[in-house]
Design an enzyme around this catalytic site. Structure first.
Site, PDB file in Angstrom:
ATOM      1  N   GLU A  73      17.348 -60.356 -26.288  1.00  0.00           N
ATOM      2  CA  GLU A  73      16.722 -60.465 -24.974  1.00  0.00           C
ATOM      3  C   GLU A  73      16.755 -59.158 -24.197  1.00  0.00           C
ATOM      4  O   GLU A  73      16.400 -59.114 -23.033  1.00  0.00           O
ATOM      5  CB  GLU A  73      17.422 -61.556 -24.147  1.00  0.00           C
ATOM      6  CG  GLU A  73      17.290 -62.948 -24.746  1.00  0.00           C
ATOM      7  CD  GLU A  73      17.888 -64.044 -23.873  1.00  0.00           C
ATOM      8  OE1 GLU A  73      18.503 -63.704 -22.832  1.00  0.00           O
ATOM      9  OE2 GLU A  73      17.744 -65.231 -24.227  1.00  0.00           O
TER      10      GLU A  73
ATOM     11  N   ASN B   8      11.283 -68.305 -15.929  1.00  0.00           N
ATOM     12  CA  ASN B   8      12.709 -68.153 -16.156  1.00  0.00           C
ATOM     13  C   ASN B   8      13.075 -66.673 -16.103  1.00  0.00           C
ATOM     14  O   ASN B   8      12.471 -65.902 -15.370  1.00  0.00           O
ATOM     15  CB  ASN B   8      13.109 -68.834 -17.472  1.00  0.00           C
ATOM     16  CG  ASN B   8      14.540 -69.313 -17.457  1.00  0.00           C
ATOM     17  OD1 ASN B   8      15.466 -68.527 -17.531  1.00  0.00           O
ATOM     18  ND2 ASN B   8      14.727 -70.620 -17.357  1.00  0.00           N
TER      19      ASN B   8
ATOM     20  N   ASP C 277      18.747 -77.209 -10.770  1.00  0.00           N
ATOM     21  CA  ASP C 277      18.920 -75.998 -11.575  1.00  0.00           C
ATOM     22  C   ASP C 277      17.831 -74.979 -11.235  1.00  0.00           C
ATOM     23  O   ASP C 277      17.368 -74.232 -12.088  1.00  0.00           O
ATOM     24  CB  ASP C 277      18.926 -76.316 -13.078  1.00  0.00           C
ATOM     25  CG  ASP C 277      19.351 -75.134 -13.942  1.00  0.00           C
ATOM     26  OD1 ASP C 277      19.941 -74.185 -13.402  1.00  0.00           O
ATOM     27  OD2 ASP C 277      19.082 -75.148 -15.153  1.00  0.00           O
TER      28      ASP C 277
ATOM     29  N   THR D 130      26.328 -68.399  -9.617  1.00  0.00           N
ATOM     30  CA  THR D 130      26.580 -67.165 -10.357  1.00  0.00           C
ATOM     31  C   THR D 130      25.373 -66.219 -10.285  1.00  0.00           C
ATOM     32  O   THR D 130      24.224 -66.645 -10.252  1.00  0.00           O
ATOM     33  CB  THR D 130      26.908 -67.466 -11.826  1.00  0.00           C
ATOM     34  OG1 THR D 130      25.941 -68.365 -12.360  1.00  0.00           O
ATOM     35  CG2 THR D 130      28.293 -68.082 -11.946  1.00  0.00           C
TER      36      THR D 130
ATOM     37  N   GLY E 136      28.163 -68.932 -15.791  1.00  0.00           N
ATOM     38  CA  GLY E 136      29.163 -69.965 -16.024  1.00  0.00           C
ATOM     39  C   GLY E 136      29.104 -71.120 -15.060  1.00  0.00           C
ATOM     40  O   GLY E 136      30.009 -71.965 -15.049  1.00  0.00           O
TER      41      GLY E 136
END
Length: 715
Positions: free
Chosen positions: A84, A406, A319, A254, A196
């Site tokens: 990536e 994303n 999310d 995060t 995390g």
């Protein structure tokens, strides 16, 4: 005794060698980074320039010449996991990262390996990061290379040799933190966050001295235990927007990817992620905005001092992160030039924010959205659809938690005025999880994640119909789509645009493509042999322009979504192209035929229980419905040895040194047997497909596609 001519040639050779060495060691300092936008030969920062535009002024490869583009060189990355990274190029040397945070330095014109650095990440850490053992790149400052490692270190390397200069631990390793993002440099301060949130950590970002690794500051993004002293007034204020005992589950927030720096305003912008757990009803019962989740926060880079914030999703529960790339630009806006920050985050709205003060200027949907009808510009808050919070009833969320966009970077071309971004149009059901139990070693979502009740072919057909993926050209001033190019599968690569009138993007179906920036017409395509998620870069060496990209699917939803890949597993590679080059990738061999899977020896209830457990604990790496993307073993296609030793691997941790952690803390022996039964049932499904003659398999696929269309029609 050498002749005078020989002495002259020797002296000339030494001078040329010294000159080349001095060029290779030219410092990457603040003046040089300030000029990065006009320096087409190099790619010195993660987004090429400090504005993070990913736009190059190079024109040698253009709409007329791109058809002559060919493979100049390739470099095999020794791993099967996903790639990536954004390679950086300085003075003819490429610095790229692979899996497990390994750094490679290559000759940018030949691909010759100069050095590699392996930080020695403990493979057990694979269990405490959500989305693969990937890394998105390095940073350069002076004569050092900086990398964040999966196990939480920030490391400085000598640019010339790869020797480690210092390493600083940035996390508490007893907590499930991980670093996959690229560091950023803000005038001598190295800035890095971590991930995390799903596992139960408290988010923060830190600034470190580039010359020593000393921690200069840390800014937490969510408040900690109110019984302890708050770190600053912002945390005290943020705590009033939380309820319950959120700190016991970490809270999330995060800063796992995007960070931008404006040297003129001396502001550092951090993109803050989702809540932990995702569901606010679980994380903060009683509601609240839950600052600074899903926010852009502006800080002073030398001290970490808070300046302003803008929260995109108050009370984040889907999310929906604000960690996507932030592009800095000066745009004409309603009669005046405004210093803006542009972002297309997961929630499906394209944001334009005044980066001097955080004022929301515009937010318009760039993909179909059903959780909100728009944004109130006076308050900056979304106009939510109440049912979208799935408190009382399930809700089909659009876009899904995977996002309308994303982490895959977008590009802003100031010549066309357009932003080019990899968009995703995907809906998913959201429903409260029954009897939620928090566990710091595993994902904590707070909503149901259920397996497909359908067979393999029908599931694949449904996924293809549920997902619309495309390369989108967006006008940020008019806030509208200009053109789109459909792409066959989700998770396509980041984007590069250039003054040559081109847009480059790799796709998950093994193509690297060049399009016209004006109209989206496909002008050139290359068979990369592997799916591409990484963003391309371009640079020049000795007057020749190159375009390079990392090819290798894996990580994130490539692993989790469960879309079939080619039966072979070719090498993960860095590919570099230039005009009139004619190299070819080596052919890859198809795998040998495998033996028939062992019998299942379990009833339907056990297989169903196994499917539920598999979906919760295994699917994020091995794929939905046990369909792997190829970056980790496909559990349907193992040889008998692994089925016979299934419990030793899953609960005993016999493969932990390879990144397969032990699950003995959450899975009993009987639950593991159920998962094995489910996997074997899927293995037999796939075996039958593999043994089917091509024509009959095509008929079955056609029938599955027809059935999927009918199901979608009546859904």
């Amino acid at each position: 005794m050498p002749t005078p001519t020989e002495l002259y040639r020797l002296l000339l050779c030494l001078l040329l060698t010294a000159s080349a060495a001095s060029v290779a060691q030219m410092p990457v300092d603040q003046p040089r980074l300030l000029q990065a936008a006009s320096d087409g030969d190099n790619w010195l920062a993660h987004g090429r320039d400090l504005q993070e535009t990913r736009f190059s002024p190079l024109t040698q490869i253009n709409t007329d010449s791109v058809e002559r583009l060919g493979l100049a060189w390739s470099f095999d990355v020794p791993s099967t996991r996903g790639l990536e990274g954004t390679p950086l190029i300085a003075d003819g040397i490429m610095y790229a990262t692979g899996n497990w945070s390994v750094v490679h330095a290559l000759q940018a014109d030949t691909g010759q390996l100069l050095w590699s650095y392996d930080p020695g990440v403990d493979r057990h850490r694979a269990n405490v990061n959500c989305c693969g053992v990937v890394n998105r790149g390095v940073a350069l400052w002076q004569d050092s290379v900086y990398v964040g490692t999966l196990d939480g270190y920030l490391v400085a390397l000598d640019r010339a040799t790869g020797a480690e200069r210092w390493r600083t631990l940035t996390i508490d390793q007893s907590q499930p933190y991980a670093i996959t993002g690229a560091p950023r440099i803000a005038n001598g301060v190295v800035v890095i966050g971590n991930g995390g949130a799903e596992y139960g950590v408290r988010g923060y970002v830190g600034g470190y001295a580039a010359d020593s690794g000393e921690q200069l500051w840390r800014f937490y993004t969510v408040p900690g235990n109110p019984k302890l002293e708050f770190e600053n007034s912002q945390m005290e204020m943020a705590a009033t927007t939380w309820h319950g005992e959120w700190w016991k589950m970490g809270g999330g927030g995060t800063v796992w990817d995007s960070i931008s720096y404006d040297p003129q305003l001396d502001l550092l912008y951090i993109g803050v992620g989702n809540g932990g757990p995702h569901n606010r009803e679980v994380r903060s019962p009683g509601g609240g905005d839950n600052l600074f989740l899903s926010s852009i926060v502006a800080l002073r880079p030398q001290t970490g001092e808070y300046v302003w914030h803008y929260q995109q999703n108050p009370g984040e529960t889907w999310d929906y992160t604000a960690t996507q790339q932030m592009i800095l630009a000066d745009l004409p806006w309603q009669g005046e030039v405004r210093k803006v920050l542009m972002q297309a985050p997961k929630n499906g709205f394209f944001f334009i924010i005044d980066r001097t003060n955080g004022e929301l200027l515009s937010a318009e949907p760039f993909v179909p959205v059903n959780w909100a009808t728009g944004y109130d510009l006076s308050s900056g808050r979304p106009i939510e659809v109440p049912a979208a919070r799935y408190v009382d009833e399930p809700f089909m969320l659009h876009p899904s938690g995977l996002g309308g966009h994303n982490w895959h970077p977008m590009s802003y071309n100031p010549q066309t005025g357009l932003v080019y971004l990899p968009a995703l149009d995907f809906t998913a059901p959201m429903a409260q999880e029954d009897n939620f139990t928090w566990n710091q070693n595993h994902w904590n979502l707070g909503y149901k994640v259920e397996r497909s009740p359908f067979g393999n072919l029908l599931t694949q057909a449904l996924l293809k119909r549920l997902i619309n993926s495309y390369l989108l050209a967006w006008d940020p001033i008019k806030q509208r789509e200009v053109w789109r190019v459909p792409t066959p599968k989700m998770g396509n690569g980041g984007v590069l645009s250039s003054a040559g009138g081109l847009v480059f993007q790799g796709t998950t179906d093994n193509r690297f493509n060049a399009y016209s920036a004006a109209a989206g017409k496909l002008l050139w395509s290359f068979d990369s042999q592997h799916g591409i998620a990484a963003p391309p870069v371009t640079y020049a060496v000795n007057g020749e322009q190159y375009v390079a990209v990392m090819a290798g699917r894996g990580g994130g939803y490539s692993q989790a979504i469960g879309l079939d890949h080619q039966p072979a597993t070719p090498k993960r590679r860095i590919l570099a192209f230039k005009l009139d080059a004619s190299n070819r990738l080596p052919a890859y061999e198809l795998p040998a035929s495998r033996e028939r899977p062992p019998p299942v020896n379990a009833d339907a209830d056990a297989i169903d229980r196994g499917g539920q457990a598999y979906t919760r604990f295994c699917s994020r790496c091995h794929g939905a419905s046990a369909v792997s993307d190829g970056s980790v073993p496909d559990l349907r296609k193992l040889n008998h040895y692994w089925y016979e030793n299934f419990d030793e691997v899953v609960r005993g941790g016999s493969m932990s040194a390879m990144g397969m952690p032990a699950f003995d803390d959450v899975l009993s022996a009987s639950a593991t047997q159920d998962i094995k039964a489910y996997v074997l049932s899927r293995a037999h499904d796939q075996w039958e497909i593999d043994q089917t003659s091509d024509w009959w398999l095509d008929v079955k696929r056609w029938l599955a596609d027809l059935a999927a269309a009918v199901l979608m029609l009546f859904a």
